[in-house]
Design an enzyme around this catalytic site. Structure first.
Site: not given
Ligand SMILES: Cc1cc2nc3c(=O)[nH]c(=O)nc-3n(C[C@H](O)[C@H](O)[C@H](O)COP(=O)(O)OP(=O)(O)OC[C@H]3O[C@@H](n4cnc5c(N)ncnc54)[C@H](O)[C@@H]3O)c2cc1C
Length: 561
Positions: A124, A132, A245, A281, A321, A370, A372
């Site tokens: 995907y 991200g 999710r 405990q 949601t 999927e 954060t």
């Molecule tokens: C091992 C692994 C497998 C994955 N597999 C897939 C896959 O198969 N296909 C695919 O498409 N993707 C995949 N991903 C991507 C994954 O879905 C993204 O890493 C995730 O959605 C977060 O995006 P980012 O890493 O760019 O972090 P960012 O979006 O840059 O976020 C960084 C931090 O900022 C926070 N943040 C972001 N936006 C906001 C906001 N508006 N307000 C407050 N806080 C915010 C986030 O919660 C996080 O803590 C994978 C990632 C990993 C690590």
């Protein structure tokens, strides 16, 4: 929908497969080598081997036609085996979801049938280096290729980041912007201009292949545009969130339980200060029992949402949601449970051999991919905020009243305390509205957490009541009997009520939402004294749950120090 018998035999076959092919020593070695066991993944998804993938596919396309409830049970079991392998299996379903939910019947027939018959692995491709959480920032493009006035194909350019199965898939769904907006395309391995990077060296899920993708003028025919209409990509991605999710929520649940199920037996054998740790405990009530309660609250929410999706309520992303709440609760609980399990094994927990540190590294991903946890908090809060406004502040008071009714017929499932949590939540949200506190993003997101706790408390009370009536879904997990589930529900409801009222009060005050003259009335509205009094009996309930977990008849475990 498959029968309970088929589900049970699939789960049994999966466990037996794992026993033979993924024994602990093998998993530890693969984790150390940072290696995806490709043959194992292929055999799991091969129709003439384990064929677990068939459960996820409809009969029309050569599968068994499992429902959401079945997928949750399988995903939990996969996660208990290894979250990296689970991610590899799941990536095929994530990758084919845009097809399942958005493709034309012809496209579905070709691609879903290939998954069923050939065990084709999918990936995907949504995330990019700079897109991200915010997929709207997508930079990959799909340029139309024209013949006269007809679109015959597309040229795709862009980079994809962190793609599960990125280096091993046979086909990929790739999100790229067309002139009419983001759209999904199916790209096959080996397409000219399409390449993947070496696998990422990751903190956890090291048995899954995660790789970056590069698309350099990759040509695809027009029939590779999912659904045949441009600009539907983000809508198609949204449609599946409720369901996907929920599956990651099941991963959190499986990971958390996998760790606890190592800590629990360990603590019966480990003798310190003259008695096994399981009899202390201060050990069980900190490191084991509260985690079990949170995980089971997450399970209650997963099961209720799965049933609703299977009943057709999830159409058009209507339960997104709920998927977010389930994911938030179960993955955060899984992460905490795995961390506590390291502590529970002391120095041994800190070594590779005992597995809990690996499970902790693995389950950590579930609060990131999927969506954060912070994005879940935002999703939950924004949606429920609208419901609070639409009902003029009655949304959670109404839910609380329903639980008060439940308490009349089931006085021991903690429904009255869950009701206190929901009433307090309604008060906090109303104060946030009148003082306009959601302009502070931090408060908006903290509300998301409180909402998840309060809703899960209500849900666990309902599950305990159904269990007592013998009306639980026949496919439900039945590790706990009605009495144990009621005790777990009372434990979690107390935590939720205290958290919602005290943290709610905190954030309202933190945002200067309540003046000195209004404070007493606000505190009274939260019913803090009742919530504090409701903590009575917590220790005996925790004793009860510990007795169940350790298979012992009720006795005091507090004596041994
Ligand atoms: C091992 C692994 C497998 C994955 N597999 C897939 C896959 O198969 N296909 C695919 O498409 N993707 C995949 N991903 C991507 C994954 O879905 C993204 O890493 C995730 O959605 C977060 O995006 P980012 O890493 O760019 O972090 P960012 O979006 O840059 O976020 C960084 C931090 O900022 C926070 N943040 C972001 N936006 C906001 C906001 N508006 N307000 C407050 N806080 C915010 C986030 O919660 C996080 O803590 C994978 C990632 C990993 C690590």
């Amino acid at each position: 929908m498959i029968t309970n018998k088929t589900l049970k035999s699939s789960l049994k076959a999966l466990k037996e497969f794992a026993k033979k092919r993924l024994a602990d020593q093998e998993i530890i070695a693969l984790d150390a080598r940072d290696e995806c066991p490709l043959e194992v993944v292929r055999d799991m998804c091969s129709p003439d081997k384990l064929g677990i993938h068939l459960l996820f596919l409809s009969e029309e396309h050569g599968g068994l036609g499992g429902g959401t409830f079945d997928f949750y049970r399988v995903c939990e079991e996969l996660a208990r085996i290894d979250l990296g392998v689970a991610t590899s299996v799941f990536a095929t379903f994530l990758g084919s979801d845009p097809i399942l939910f958005g493709a034309t019947p012809e496209q579905k027939k070709i691609w879903l049938t290939r998954i069923a018959e050939e065990g084709l692995l999918f990936a995907y491709g949504a995330t990019e280096p700079d897109a991200g959480s915010d997929l709207g920032a997508l930079q990959s493009t799909a340029e139309r290729v024209m013949e006269g006035d007809q679109i015959v194909g597309y040229k795709i350019n862009g980079l994809k980041q962190w793609i599960s199965n990125g280096g091993i898939a046979g086909a990929y769904t790739i999100l790229a912007s067309t002139p009419a907006g983001p759209s999904w395309f199916i790209v096959e391995k080996g397409a000219k201009g399409f390449s993947h990077d070496k696998p990422e060296d990751k903190h956890g899920i090291r048995l899954s292949n995660t790789a970056a993708l590069a698309l350099d003028n990759v040509y695809v025919d027009a029939d590779r545009l999912v659904g045949g209409v441009e600009g539907q990509g983000l809508i198609q991605a949204q449609l599946v969130f409720g369901y996907t999710r929920l599956m990651v929520a099941a991963f959190g649940l499986g990971g958390g339980w996998a760790a606890l199920d190592r800590a629990i037996p360990y603590s019966t054998k480990r003798v310190q200060a003259g008695a096994p740790l399981s009899e202390k405990q201060g050990y069980t009530h900190k490191l084991i029992v509260p985690h079990v309660a949170r995980l089971e609250a997450g399970r209650a929410y997963i099961e209720e949402t799965a049933e609703r999706i299977d009943a057709g309520e999830g159409e058009n992303g209507k339960l997104n949601t709920e998927g977010a709440i389930a994911k938030y609760m179960a993955t955060e609980a899984g992460n905490m449970a795995a961390d506590a399990s390291i502590q529970a094994l002391g120095g041994y927990g800190y070594t590779h051999e005992y597995m809990v540190e690996k499970i902790k590294r693995d389950v950590r991903i579930t609060t990131i991919y999927e969506g954060t946890s912070e994005i879940m908090e935002m999703t939950i809060s924004r949606d429920r905020w609208q419901l609070h406004l639409k009902t003029r502040g009655q949304y959670y008071h109404d839910q609380a009243r329903q639980l008060e009714q439940l308490h009349l017929t089931h006085p021991n499932v903690g429904a009255n305390v869950a009701a206190l949590a929901l009433h307090a939540l309604a008060e906090v949200m109303e104060k946030a509205r009148s003082a306009r506190l959601t302009r502070h993003q931090h408060i908006l997101l903290r509300l998301g957490e409180l909402i998840a706790y309060a809703e899960c408390a209500g849900c666990l009370a309902r599950r305990a009541a159904r269990m007592a009536e013998g009306k639980l879904n026949e496919k439900a997990n039945t590790r706990f009997d009605a009495n144990a589930l009621a005790a777990l529900s009372r434990i979690f409801a107390r935590e939720a009520a205290l958290k919602v009222s005290e943290e709610g009060l905190r954030w309202v005050c933190a945002g200067d939402g309540v003046g000195d003259s209004e404070m007493a009335a606000f505190e009274a509205g939260l019913r803090l004294p009742e919530i504090h009094r409701a903590q009575a009996g917590l220790i005996s309930d925790m004793d009860r749950v510990a007795d169940v977990l350790y298979n012992r008849t009720a006795k005091s475990v507090g004596a041994s120090a």
